[in-house]
Design an enzyme around this catalytic site. Structure first.
Site, PDB file in Angstrom:
ATOM      1  N   GLY A 207     -70.603 -25.576  -9.929  1.00 51.40           N
ATOM      2  CA  GLY A 207     -69.895 -25.173  -8.714  1.00 51.40           C
ATOM      3  C   GLY A 207     -68.793 -26.133  -8.336  1.00 51.40           C
TER       4      GLY A 207
ATOM      5  N   ASN B  89     -65.450 -25.905  -8.603  1.00 47.15           N
ATOM      6  CA  ASN B  89     -64.074 -25.424  -8.404  1.00 47.15           C
ATOM      7  C   ASN B  89     -63.596 -25.609  -6.967  1.00 47.15           C
ATOM      8  OD1 ASN B  89     -66.032 -23.169  -7.923  1.00 47.15           O
ATOM      9  ND2 ASN B  89     -64.191 -22.165  -7.159  1.00 47.15           N
ATOM     10  N   THR B  90     -64.520 -25.933  -6.044  1.00 45.98           N
ATOM     11  CA  THR B  90     -64.130 -26.080  -4.644  1.00 45.98           C
ATOM     12  C   THR B  90     -65.140 -26.953  -3.914  1.00 45.98           C
ATOM     13  OG1 THR B  90     -63.483 -24.838  -2.654  1.00 45.98           O
ATOM     14  CG2 THR B  90     -65.408 -24.050  -3.852  1.00 45.98           C
ATOM     15  N   GLY B  91     -64.814 -27.333  -2.684  1.00 44.34           N
ATOM     16  CA  GLY B  91     -65.760 -28.000  -1.813  1.00 44.34           C
ATOM     17  C   GLY B  91     -66.333 -29.307  -2.338  1.00 44.34           C
ATOM     18  N   ILE B  92     -67.615 -29.520  -2.059  1.00 47.07           N
ATOM     19  CA  ILE B  92     -68.291 -30.761  -2.432  1.00 47.07           C
ATOM     20  C   ILE B  92     -68.286 -30.948  -3.949  1.00 47.07           C
ATOM     21  CG2 ILE B  92     -70.474 -32.019  -2.369  1.00 47.07           C
ATOM     22  CD1 ILE B  92     -71.117 -30.604   0.259  1.00 47.07           C
TER      23      ILE B  92
ATOM     24  N   SER C  53     -80.778 -29.537   1.019  1.00 49.67           N
ATOM     25  CA  SER C  53     -80.230 -29.438   2.367  1.00 49.67           C
ATOM     26  C   SER C  53     -81.292 -29.849   3.363  1.00 49.67           C
ATOM     27  CB  SER C  53     -79.784 -28.004   2.656  1.00 49.67           C
ATOM     28  OG  SER C  53     -79.496 -27.820   4.032  1.00 49.67           O
TER      29      SER C  53
ATOM     30  N   TYR D 181     -82.540 -18.859   2.471  1.00 49.52           N
ATOM     31  CA  TYR D 181     -81.793 -20.084   2.157  1.00 49.52           C
ATOM     32  C   TYR D 181     -82.695 -21.303   2.254  1.00 49.52           C
ATOM     33  CZ  TYR D 181     -78.285 -23.790   2.438  1.00 49.52           C
ATOM     34  OH  TYR D 181     -77.544 -24.944   2.212  1.00 49.52           O
TER      35      TYR D 181
END
Length: 334
Positions: free
Chosen positions: A45, A47-50, A174, A200
């Site tokens: 993951g 490609n963006t963000g963290i 999280s 989640y």
């Protein structure tokens, strides 16, 4: 003139205190200056963000970085950005769809065949509070992507990680895991009414339980595994939440968002720290809240639940229990 000094002083104190509080809440920068030349790092993951910021931070430190993403157009663009910013040419994009067991096996097979070593695996990719979607194999999307996909990927790469030891696995969980519950009777929300928040939280609790059980199984192997809560960040992860969609909430709560929400760059510091810090080389099976080790929820430390979840997960993804080798998988009814 003097009558203005007190108000100005008060305003200055408030502003200064707010900035200091924000820095404290954000957790600060990675304290380690360690570099990783010659080491291969996989970030899912990215490609963006963290994920993108974690890849960038590790590219700055000289690593050979593999961005593993579903959207190859965005992934290639992210890799190009990181190469340009860090001047590190060893940043590549590879396709990985964590909502597909077939894609995970293809990605792992390519890594095993083409990469000499894997020193760090950062299981970063996630979806949050999406509608009641299912993966290609029939798993509830949040459980499938956030947990099951990374469970299979990590297991498929274990031999490569062991051969590269000392090596590290970093699982992004999280704080929401504290509200999680593992429902073994209906892990994939087939019978009960779907609750996007509860799903989640279950997925993130599963990540911590996986971390604990994998650490137990890896004792003496030279491979460590830790979980972390990176903090609440301003990323695309929250795009399915009502608050993200509400202009009123964004306007009225904007100052609080600014104070409590991290930038992706700051939220990437814990992952970077766990990936490079020399003092953490032998630390395993732990949960970090930002840069600090912290006890997870009592449910996350239940060894019996962790072992049962491992067995259920291995069955669902078709992982041979005896040898850890991949099977075909056991798709759920659609």
């Amino acid at each position: 003139m003097n009558r203005f000094l007190l108000p100005v002083s008060v305003v200055g104190t408030v502003i200064g205190g707010t900035v200091l509080l924000k820095d404290y809440v954000a957790g600060g920068a990675c304290p380690s200056k360690a570099t990783i030349p010659g080491k291969t790092v996989i970030v899912t993951g990215a490609n963006t963000g963290i994920g993108k910021q974690t890849a960038l931070e590790l590219a700055k430190r000289g690593g050979n970085i593999i961005l593993a993403c579903r959207d190859m157009e965005k992934c290639e663009a992210a890799a190009k950005d990181i190469r340009g910013e860090t001047l590190n040419p060893r940043v590549r994009a590879q396709h990985l769809d964590l909502a597909s067991l077939k894609s995970i096996r293809e990605f792992a097979g390519k890594i095993i065949k083409e990469e000499e070593r894997v020193d760090v695996l950062v299981n970063n990719a996630a979806v949050m509070r999406c509608p009641h979607w299912t993966t290609e194999d029939g798993f509830e999307m949040q459980f499938g992507v956030n947990y099951l996909g990374h469970f299979l990927l990590t297991n498929l790469l274990l031999d490569k990680l062991k051969a590269s030891a000392p090596s590290r696995v970093i699982n992004l969980s999280s704080l929401a895991h504290v509200a999680g519950r593992i429902d073994f009777d209906d892990l994939n929300w087939k019978t009960k009414k779907y609750d996007t928040k509860a799903a989640y939280c279950q997925s993130k609790l599963a990540v911590v339980l996986f971390t604990k059980e994998l650490s137990r199984r890896l004792q003496g192997s030279g491979v460590t595994v830790n979980a972390l809560h990176p903090g609440v960040a301003r990323t695309e992860l929250g795009r399915h939440t009502d608050m993200h969609k509400s202009a009123f909430s964004s306007f009225t709560l904007g100052p609080f968002f600014w104070l409590l929400f991290k930038s992706p760059q700051l939220a990437a510091q814990p992952s970077t720290y766990l990936a490079v810090a020399e003092e953490l080389e032998s630390v395993s099976g732990k949960y970090f809240d930002g840069l600090r080790e912290k006890a997870p929820s009592p449910e996350a430390e239940d060894e019996e639940v962790a072992r049962r979840l491992w067995a259920e997960s291995a069955h669902l993804v078709g992982l041979d229990m005896a040898h850890g080798s991949p099977g075909r998988g056991h798709s759920l009814p659609r």
